[in-house]
Design a protein around this motif. Structure first.
Motif, PDB file in Angstrom:
ATOM      1  N   TYR A   4       0.650  -1.181  -0.137  1.00 13.93           N
ATOM      2  CA  TYR A   4      -0.037   0.107   0.054  1.00 13.93           C
ATOM      3  C   TYR A   4       1.031   1.276   0.146  1.00 13.93           C
ATOM      4  CZ  TYR A   4      -4.167  -2.990   0.652  1.00 13.93           C
ATOM      5  OH  TYR A   4      -4.843  -3.931   0.383  1.00 13.93           O
ATOM      6  N   ILE A   7       1.925   1.822  -3.359  1.00  9.84           N
ATOM      7  CA  ILE A   7       0.666   2.284  -3.946  1.00  9.84           C
ATOM      8  C   ILE A   7       0.601   3.872  -3.974  1.00  9.84           C
ATOM      9  CG2 ILE A   7      -1.924   2.475  -4.540  1.00  9.84           C
ATOM     10  CD1 ILE A   7      -1.614  -0.542  -3.889  1.00  9.84           C
ATOM     11  N   ASN A   8       0.746   4.247  -2.683  1.00  9.53           N
ATOM     12  CA  ASN A   8       0.748   5.575  -2.202  1.00  9.53           C
ATOM     13  C   ASN A   8       1.766   6.474  -2.934  1.00  9.53           C
ATOM     14  OD1 ASN A   8      -1.454   5.695  -0.628  1.00  9.53           O
ATOM     15  ND2 ASN A   8      -0.579   5.379   1.260  1.00  9.53           N
ATOM     16  N   PHE A  10       3.404   5.761  -5.578  1.00  6.74           N
ATOM     17  CA  PHE A  10       2.952   5.688  -7.196  1.00  6.74           C
ATOM     18  C   PHE A  10       1.978   6.651  -7.400  1.00  6.74           C
ATOM     19  CE2 PHE A  10       2.775   4.246 -11.307  1.00  6.74           C
ATOM     20  CZ  PHE A  10       1.334   3.767 -11.550  1.00  6.74           C
ATOM     21  N   ALA A  11       0.758   6.728  -6.396  1.00  5.24           N
ATOM     22  CA  ALA A  11      -0.242   7.772  -6.490  1.00  5.24           C
ATOM     23  C   ALA A  11       0.327   9.209  -6.768  1.00  5.24           C
ATOM     24  CB  ALA A  11      -1.272   7.633  -5.499  1.00  5.24           C
ATOM     25  N   THR A  14       2.326   9.577  -9.767  1.00  5.62           N
ATOM     26  CA  THR A  14       1.438  10.007 -10.978  1.00  5.62           C
ATOM     27  C   THR A  14       0.785  11.385 -10.953  1.00  5.62           C
ATOM     28  OG1 THR A  14       0.681   7.700 -10.611  1.00  5.62           O
ATOM     29  CG2 THR A  14      -0.617   8.844 -12.205  1.00  5.62           C
ATOM     30  N   LEU A  15       0.316  11.565  -9.751  1.00  6.05           N
ATOM     31  CA  LEU A  15      -0.387  13.068  -9.808  1.00  6.05           C
ATOM     32  C   LEU A  15       0.732  13.934 -10.115  1.00  6.05           C
ATOM     33  CD1 LEU A  15      -2.224  12.970  -6.387  1.00  6.05           C
ATOM     34  CD2 LEU A  15      -3.016  13.605  -8.557  1.00  6.05           C
ATOM     35  N   GLY A  18       1.182  14.013 -13.693  1.00  3.34           N
ATOM     36  CA  GLY A  18      -0.236  14.493 -14.447  1.00  3.34           C
ATOM     37  C   GLY A  18      -0.082  15.925 -14.430  1.00  3.34           C
ATOM     38  N   LEU A  21       2.629  17.357 -16.768  1.00  2.70           N
ATOM     39  CA  LEU A  21       2.097  16.932 -18.146  1.00  2.70           C
ATOM     40  C   LEU A  21       0.877  18.256 -18.478  1.00  2.70           C
ATOM     41  CD1 LEU A  21       1.511  13.189 -18.542  1.00  2.70           C
ATOM     42  CD2 LEU A  21       2.947  14.801 -20.017  1.00  2.70           C
ATOM     43  N   PHE A  22       0.101  18.511 -17.486  1.00  5.51           N
ATOM     44  CA  PHE A  22      -0.810  19.214 -17.705  1.00  5.51           C
ATOM     45  C   PHE A  22      -0.328  20.780 -17.563  1.00  5.51           C
ATOM     46  CE2 PHE A  22      -4.785  21.773 -15.923  1.00  5.51           C
ATOM     47  CZ  PHE A  22      -5.543  21.324 -16.778  1.00  5.51           C
ATOM     48  N   SER A  24       2.352  21.391 -18.765  1.00  5.71           N
ATOM     49  CA  SER A  24       3.298  21.869 -20.021  1.00  5.71           C
ATOM     50  C   SER A  24       2.241  21.854 -21.432  1.00  5.71           C
ATOM     51  CB  SER A  24       4.264  20.485 -20.367  1.00  5.71           C
ATOM     52  OG  SER A  24       3.324  19.314 -20.772  1.00  5.71           O
ATOM     53  N   CYS A  25       1.070  21.345 -21.104  1.00  7.31           N
ATOM     54  CA  CYS A  25      -0.068  21.522 -22.265  1.00  7.31           C
ATOM     55  C   CYS A  25      -0.072  23.017 -22.196  1.00  7.31           C
ATOM     56  CB  CYS A  25      -1.076  20.693 -21.968  1.00  7.31           C
ATOM     57  SG  CYS A  25      -0.860  19.044 -22.534  1.00  7.31           S
ATOM     58  N   LEU A 140      15.838  29.714 -48.463  1.00  6.26           N
ATOM     59  CA  LEU A 140      15.078  28.532 -48.059  1.00  6.26           C
ATOM     60  C   LEU A 140      13.950  29.116 -47.169  1.00  6.26           C
ATOM     61  CD1 LEU A 140      15.374  25.476 -48.510  1.00  6.26           C
ATOM     62  CD2 LEU A 140      16.657  25.534 -46.465  1.00  6.26           C
ATOM     63  N   ASN A 141      13.147  29.591 -47.621  1.00  7.01           N
ATOM     64  CA  ASN A 141      11.828  30.260 -46.821  1.00  7.01           C
ATOM     65  C   ASN A 141      10.661  29.942 -47.538  1.00  7.01           C
ATOM     66  OD1 ASN A 141      13.399  31.393 -44.436  1.00  7.01           O
ATOM     67  ND2 ASN A 141      14.029  32.955 -45.920  1.00  7.01           N
ATOM     68  N   GLN A 142       9.487  29.735 -46.838  1.00  2.00           N
ATOM     69  CA  GLN A 142       8.324  29.584 -47.336  1.00  2.00           C
ATOM     70  C   GLN A 142       7.506  30.710 -46.825  1.00  2.00           C
ATOM     71  OE1 GLN A 142       7.203  27.220 -49.737  1.00  2.00           O
ATOM     72  NE2 GLN A 142       9.135  27.126 -50.036  1.00  2.00           N
TER      73      GLN A 142
ATOM     74  N   THR B  11      -4.896   6.895  -6.834  1.00  2.00           N
ATOM     75  CA  THR B  11      -4.235   6.377  -7.806  1.00  2.00           C
ATOM     76  C   THR B  11      -4.950   6.030  -8.836  1.00  2.00           C
ATOM     77  OG1 THR B  11      -2.832   4.961  -6.101  1.00  2.00           O
ATOM     78  CG2 THR B  11      -2.392   4.418  -8.417  1.00  2.00           C
ATOM     79  N   VAL B  21      -5.065  13.730 -19.637  1.00  2.00           N
ATOM     80  CA  VAL B  21      -3.998  14.642 -20.105  1.00  2.00           C
ATOM     81  C   VAL B  21      -3.048  14.319 -21.201  1.00  2.00           C
ATOM     82  CG1 VAL B  21      -2.121  16.119 -19.072  1.00  2.00           C
ATOM     83  CG2 VAL B  21      -4.138  15.890 -17.765  1.00  2.00           C
TER      84      VAL B  21
END
Lengths: 259, 354
Positions: A4, A7-8, A10-11, A14-15, A18, A21-22, A24-25, A140-142, B11, B21
């Motif tokens: 456990y 898992i904690n 890992f949580a 992951t958060l 996330g 990532l959030f 960076s978007c 070399l340009n567009q 999790t 995301v």
């Protein structure tokens, strides 16, 4: 317990992942580091009208007379406007880093849209007539810098900043070719248009500016086409002409209105 | 237990959020998007410098093959009669056989000698006056020049786009359904960067797999000797055999062709032309920007006694003693120059008409 606790952990990871990532978007949505707020920013369309002596340009007719008294025609009129910059009342500037090829015979090319322009009061406009050295040493340009436009020299890498081709009547009344191909790094011309004040907001989002060929050939340097009618910017004899035109560009553009 | 359940829920929620995301980010990525061609392994023979390949035009197998096809295809000239190879013949190290000036599609001759296309990837500026600022930009010069291929870029691109084969080849090399000017320039430049010469007798001698004769060795020494040939000031020994700079070598004191001056408008650049590489020099006659000399002996005579003391003469030459080389010295230098011929290069199947 061990499972456990893993898992904690890992949580947690992951958060965090996330969140990274959030965020960076989110960064992608920012423009030049400023998060746009719908109410305070909008797009601004810049429209350029091309005239000679206050009259719209008509092509292929001997309709115009410059300050030196030369009657002349326009068969082709194209030029680059780049690095359009708006200067706010507080003196802060925003350079849009754009490159626009204006073809006076095609009104669809005579306007461009700037995104995320801050609403507010402005006091001046500045841009280059031409292409800065960063983009002038390769073709070399567009986009508007695509060499397919014919606004490049094929023997000397670089853009022709300004092209006027037509004819003029010389001193003895004969019609002669008029060919002005203006460019090279040293010829890059900064156009400053000071304006008392203009506002940009949701009701005022089109900026009108005028370009006048007669003004270009008039002030501060009067350009006489006689014996001065063929320039490709590649001879020592082009130098005085290059310098004169370079200086004249600023006064050839004027602010019209914002609406 | 509650804590454990909670952590599982957290999790799961976190995983779900991450997935959402990640998916949101992925929306921009088109799975069919062009990811680039097959990287081309460029082998640079020992003795030559590292090649700086522009990051925006990496060599690919597809790009090089396309550039080679374009180099040999008369489609790029207005009346489909001439290709790059018409004036740049591999057998003569990509010069125009023994012609002083090449003739364009309209039957009009140019005013400068077709250049040797060897080791272009090591050079920075192109044409005799350096007017082309990079290898890609050089491509549009001969295509549009009225005394060469005399075609407009717009029409060249139109012909390629309406051809039965080219759109597919360009797509493989650069992606996209429409050929544009950049792709044309990039393809030809890619092929040109592969045209490397580094296997002449001299190169083999440097690698210890060939021997030079006593005369060739003497010629090499005279080539370097500042009081004799003094060639290495400009024709740097051992790699590219040129500094690729612009020099006034005293051909004239009154210039019919002002050379580099046409590009910079600097008086000090009057009569200056690009130092050509001496690789394959025995194959590239006639010599100088205007092909005025038909033999290497004439070139050496020029540097020995013939040069003019003009205002813009290169300082190295203006202080050189006239008549410093004997006839035998010059014969030996020519023997050395002949060791720069790379038959593997002029017969390389990778550079032939595909």
């Amino acid at each position: 317990m061990n499972i456990y606790s893993s898992i904690n952990k890992f949580a947690g990871i992951t958060l965090i992942t996330g969140a990274i990532l959030f965020s960076s978007c989110r960064t992608k949505d920012k423009i030049n580091g400023i998060t746009p707020e719908i109410k305070n920013y909008g797009s601004l369309t810049v429209k350029v009208s091309n005239e000679a002596g206050g009259q719209p340009i008509t092509f292929g007719t001997m309709s115009f007379t410059n300050a030196a008294g030369n009657k002349y025609s326009v068969d082709l009129l194209k030029y680059f406007v780049s690095n359009f910059t708006l200067i706010r009342n507080d003196g802060s500037e925003r350079n849009f880093g754009n490159y626009k090829l204006i073809d006076a015979s095609d009104t669809s090319t005579c306007s461009f849209t700037l995104d995320s322009v801050a609403n507010g009061s402005y006091k001046a406009i500045r841009f280059y007539l031409g292409v800065d050295s960063l983009h002038n040493h390769t073709v070399l340009n567009q986009g508007d810098l695509n060499p397919i436009s014919g606004m490049v020299w094929s023997w000397n890498t670089g853009y022709i900043f300004f092209k006027h081709e037509g004819s003029y009547i010389n001193d003895t009344g004969t019609s002669k070719i008029l060919l002005y191909h203006f460019g090279t790094d040293a010829a890059l011309s900064t156009v400053d248009i000071p304006i008392t004040q203009f506002d940009i907001n949701s009701n005022k989002k089109t900026l009108y500016i005028k370009f006048d060929l007669n003004s270009l050939y008039n002030a501060p340097n009067t350009i006489n086409f006689t014996g001065n009618n063929f320039h490709q910017s590649t001879e020592l004899s082009d130098r005085i002409w290059l310098g004169n035109l370079r200086t004249n560009f600023s006064s050839s553009f004027t602010f019209d209105k914002v609406q | 237990m509650k804590t454990n359940k909670l952590s599982i829920i957290i999790t799961a929620a976190a995983l779900l959020l991450s997935t959402v995301v990640i998916d949101a980010c992925k929306k921009d990525i088109n799975p069919d998007a062009f990811t680039g061609g097959t990287p081309y392994l460029l082998i640079i023979p020992s003795g030559l410098p590292k090649m700086d390949i522009p990051a925006n035009n990496p060599l690919t197998v597809e790009g090089v093959a396309l550039g080679r096809k374009l180099f040999y295809d008369p489609i790029l000239s207005a009346n489909r009669t001439m290709s790059c190879a018409s004036c740049h013949n591999q057998s003569y190290s990509f010069t125009d056989s023994n012609k002083q000036f090449s003739t364009g599609i309209d039957g009009i001759k140019g005013t400068r000698n077709a250049m040797n296309l060897v080791n272009l990837g090591f050079q920075k500026k192109f044409f005799w006056d350096g007017g082309a600022a990079d290898l890609e930009s050089q491509v549009i010069g001969p295509i549009q020049n009225p005394v060469e291929m005399h075609e407009s870029l717009a029409n060249a691109i139109h012909k390629l786009n309406t051809d039965s084969v080219y759109p597919g080849l360009f797509k493989k090399a650069f992606g996209g359904d429409t050929i544009n000017t950049s792709m044309l320039m990039m393809a030809i430049a890619q092929f040109e960067r592969t045209m490397i010469s580094g296997n002449s007798k001299y190169d083999q001698y440097v690698r210890g797999v060939a021997t030079l004769t006593a005369q060739e060795l003497n010629g090499k020494q005279l080539f370097e000797d500042a009081s004799k040939g003094d060639c290495t000031h400009c024709h740097v020994l051992g790699s590219t055999f040129s500094d690729f700079e612009f020099k006034n070598n005293g051909l004239d004191s009154i210039y019919t062709d002002p050379g580099r001056y046409k590009i910079t408008l600097l008086a000090s650049d009057s009569g200056k032309f690009k130092t050509p590489s001496l690789r394959n020099i025995a194959l590239t006659a006639p010599y100088m920007h205007d092909g005025r000399f038909t033999t290497l002996q004439q070139c050496l005579d020029h540097y020995n006694t013939g040069f003019h003391y003009g205002a813009h003469l290169d300082p190295v030459l203006s202080t050189a003693v006239k008549g410093r080389m004997t006839a035998q010295d010059m014969t030996d230098i020519i023997a050395f120059l002949n060791t720069l011929t790379d038959t593997a290069f002029i017969n390389n199947p990778a550079f032939k008409h595909p």
